[in-house]
Design a protein around this motif. Structure first.
Motif, PDB file in Angstrom:
ATOM      1  N   HIS A  87       0.772  -1.154   0.042  1.00 30.25           N
ATOM      2  CA  HIS A  87       0.139  -0.016   0.007  1.00 30.25           C
ATOM      3  C   HIS A  87       0.932   1.166   0.006  1.00 30.25           C
ATOM      4  CE1 HIS A  87      -3.620  -2.080   0.531  1.00 30.25           C
ATOM      5  NE2 HIS A  87      -3.239  -2.702   1.608  1.00 30.25           N
ATOM      6  N   SER A  91       0.947   4.204  -3.005  1.00 28.68           N
ATOM      7  CA  SER A  91       0.736   5.620  -2.572  1.00 28.68           C
ATOM      8  C   SER A  91       1.915   6.358  -3.174  1.00 28.68           C
ATOM      9  CB  SER A  91       0.585   5.668  -1.145  1.00 28.68           C
ATOM     10  OG  SER A  91      -0.468   5.063  -0.525  1.00 28.68           O
ATOM     11  N   ASN A  94       1.533   6.838  -6.707  1.00 20.84           N
ATOM     12  CA  ASN A  94       0.517   7.657  -7.268  1.00 20.84           C
ATOM     13  C   ASN A  94       0.977   9.097  -6.926  1.00 20.84           C
ATOM     14  OD1 ASN A  94      -2.091   8.604  -7.847  1.00 20.84           O
ATOM     15  ND2 ASN A  94      -2.783   8.553  -5.541  1.00 20.84           N
ATOM     16  N   GLU A  98       1.154  12.139  -9.798  1.00 22.12           N
ATOM     17  CA  GLU A  98       0.611  13.396  -9.627  1.00 22.12           C
ATOM     18  C   GLU A  98       1.678  14.642  -9.483  1.00 22.12           C
ATOM     19  OE1 GLU A  98      -2.051  13.190  -6.322  1.00 22.12           O
ATOM     20  OE2 GLU A  98      -3.615  12.068  -7.530  1.00 22.12           O
ATOM     21  N   GLY A 354     -13.462   8.596  -6.341  1.00 24.42           N
ATOM     22  CA  GLY A 354     -12.981   9.413  -7.427  1.00 24.42           C
ATOM     23  C   GLY A 354     -14.083  10.213  -8.052  1.00 24.42           C
ATOM     24  N   ASP A 371      -9.988   7.941 -12.025  1.00 23.09           N
ATOM     25  CA  ASP A 371      -9.610   8.464 -10.713  1.00 23.09           C
ATOM     26  C   ASP A 371      -9.493   7.704  -9.554  1.00 23.09           C
ATOM     27  OD1 ASP A 371      -8.472  10.915  -9.543  1.00 23.09           O
ATOM     28  OD2 ASP A 371     -10.729  11.394  -8.728  1.00 23.09           O
ATOM     29  N   SER A 374      -6.659   5.216  -9.378  1.00 20.94           N
ATOM     30  CA  SER A 374      -5.326   5.930  -9.201  1.00 20.94           C
ATOM     31  C   SER A 374      -5.133   6.246  -7.479  1.00 20.94           C
ATOM     32  CB  SER A 374      -5.259   7.252  -9.874  1.00 20.94           C
ATOM     33  OG  SER A 374      -6.039   8.176  -9.183  1.00 20.94           O
ATOM     34  N   ARG A 375      -6.106   5.686  -6.795  1.00 21.89           N
ATOM     35  CA  ARG A 375      -6.018   5.700  -5.332  1.00 21.89           C
ATOM     36  C   ARG A 375      -6.100   4.383  -4.611  1.00 21.89           C
ATOM     37  NH1 ARG A 375      -8.567  10.603  -7.036  1.00 21.89           N
ATOM     38  NH2 ARG A 375      -7.969  12.310  -6.008  1.00 21.89           N
ATOM     39  N   MET A 378      -7.457   4.131  -0.948  1.00 21.80           N
ATOM     40  CA  MET A 378      -9.125   4.075  -0.851  1.00 21.80           C
ATOM     41  C   MET A 378      -9.820   3.044  -1.083  1.00 21.80           C
ATOM     42  SD  MET A 378      -9.367   8.147  -1.576  1.00 21.80           S
ATOM     43  CE  MET A 378     -11.119   7.956  -1.116  1.00 21.80           C
TER      44      MET A 378
END
Length: 390
Positions: A87, A91, A94, A98, A354, A371, A374-375, A378
């Motif tokens: 995880h 993260s 990701n 960004e 998202g 979207d 991309s997380r 979550m």
């Protein structure tokens, strides 16, 4: 006791002994200084090697980490809780995608940057500060608009807000230096605004081409944008013009004049030796626009028509984790810019995973799923919550 040489007085011998002692003390101090420098150099080299090793390891991890790890591994570890280190890796990947880890792309082996431009009155922020400002963009919760840095000098403040019409009138009465208009300050302010935004955009959009960066910068340095920043602080109320010009022209509502005022104020801060305060202010003002542009750049990614299916699979493919696609904002008929777009939220268990924007609801839903994918953290939490109800 030092042996007395023939023909040398006691006083002379004493002086020679003192000089010898002083020379020895200086030599000892010099040797100690050299030893300390050598120790510091060795410590620096050790730290540099460790930092390089850590950076290379992190770059290698991000390069090897797939963007769609969870969907790739669906079915292999269906109910098993994935290691928290995975995880963490996702993260970081990701955040890097960004632009939040732009400092990873810096070549630290090159000669260290000091101030980009520096003298007693003008110094651009070091690259490290600009990069740090960009890293904190998305997470920033600072109130906006930021407070205006005050110019301490009353003479500079008067000149910043003095229109050339009033300056010309004053120059006929007085030949003092303080009778000029804001145009000279505008000149240097324009340079500071352009340079600061250029560096800011460079770090905020590490994947953008030169042409894309130029286009983005033109948006931020446009008269309309700079005038809107000036209007936030009531610059128009402080503008000083002659009565005749105020009555016969649109100077009090002219976009170009307001933009010039903003640049002049930046120039005034620079004249006062506070260019770093000016740049920090520009960066803070630009943050919402940077965030908006980053969201728009996300939307420009190629549409993944299977994104909804991939999100369903990443959530375990169970009814308890059903995704609801809710229209958050409908498109405005005949609207411009973002008003032309639908905004759709991908929601699971009442939480937004998202958001997506597109010209139609179907594509907006697909982009909301993209979207959400991309997380991964979550998505993993939502997946776990659904399985806990089985």
């Amino acid at each position: 006791m030092a042996k007395k040489e023939a023909g040398i007085s006691e006083d002379e011998l004493t002086k020679r002994i003192k000089r010898a002692k002083l020379v020895n003390q200086d030599e000892v101090k010099e040797a100690e200084t050299v030893a300390r420098i050598r120790t510091l150099t060795e410590q620096e080299e050790t730290m540099i090697k460790k930092v390089d090793k850590a950076l290379n390891a992190l770059r290698s991890l991000l390069q090897d980490c797939p963007d769609d790890f969870f969907s790739q591994n669906h079915g292999i570890k269906k109910k098993t809780e994935i290691d928290r280190r995975i995880h963490l890796a996702m993260s970081l990947k990701n955040l890097y995608n960004e632009g939040g880890l732009a400092w990873l792309d810096v070549d630290y082996s090159a000669k260290r940057e000091k101030d980009i431009v520096s003298d007693k009155n003008f110094s651009l922020l070091p690259l490290s500060k600009l990069a740090q400002g960009v890293t904190n963009i998305v997470a920033s919760s600072t109130a906006w608009p930021p407070p205006r840095p005050a110019i301490n000098s009353q003479a500079i403040t008067r000149r910043v807000f003095r229109h050339k019409s009033l300056a010309n009138e004053n120059s006929q009465r007085s030949k003092t230096k303080d009778s000029g208009s804001y145009e000279r300050f505008e000149f240097i302010g324009d340079s500071v605004v352009n340079s600061t935004l250029s560096f800011l955009l460079y770090f905020a959009f590490p994947q953008a081409s030169e042409g894309e960066l130029s286009e983005l910068r033109s948006t931020f340095v446009s008269n309309q944008n700079l005038a809107s920043w000036a209007a936030l602080y009531g610059f128009g109320m402080e503008l000083q013009v002659t009565d005749s010009v105020a009555k016969t022209t649109d100077v009090m509502s002219n976009t170009k004049v307001f933009a010039d005022l903003f640049e002049a104020y930046i120039g005034g801060l620079t004249e006062e030796g506070r260019s770093e305060d000016a740049q920090s202010w520009i960066m803070a003002l630009a943050l919402p626009g940077i965030v908006r542009q980053k969201r728009l750049s996300k939307r420009e990614l190629p549409l993944d028509k299977l994104a909804k299916v991939k999100l369903y699979e990443a959530l375990g493919g169970i009814e308890q984790n059903k995704v609801e696609y809710v229209t958050e904002r409908p498109a405005v008929t005949g609207g411009q810019g973002e008003d032309r777009l639908f905004t759709v939220c991908a929601m699971v268990h009442g939480k937004v995973l998202g958001r997506g924007n597109a010209l139609n609801l179907r594509d907006a839903g697909a982009r909301a799923a993209m979207d959400a994918l991309s997380r991964p953290l979550m998505v993993a939490e939502a997946r776990k919550e659904g399985y806990s109800t089985l």
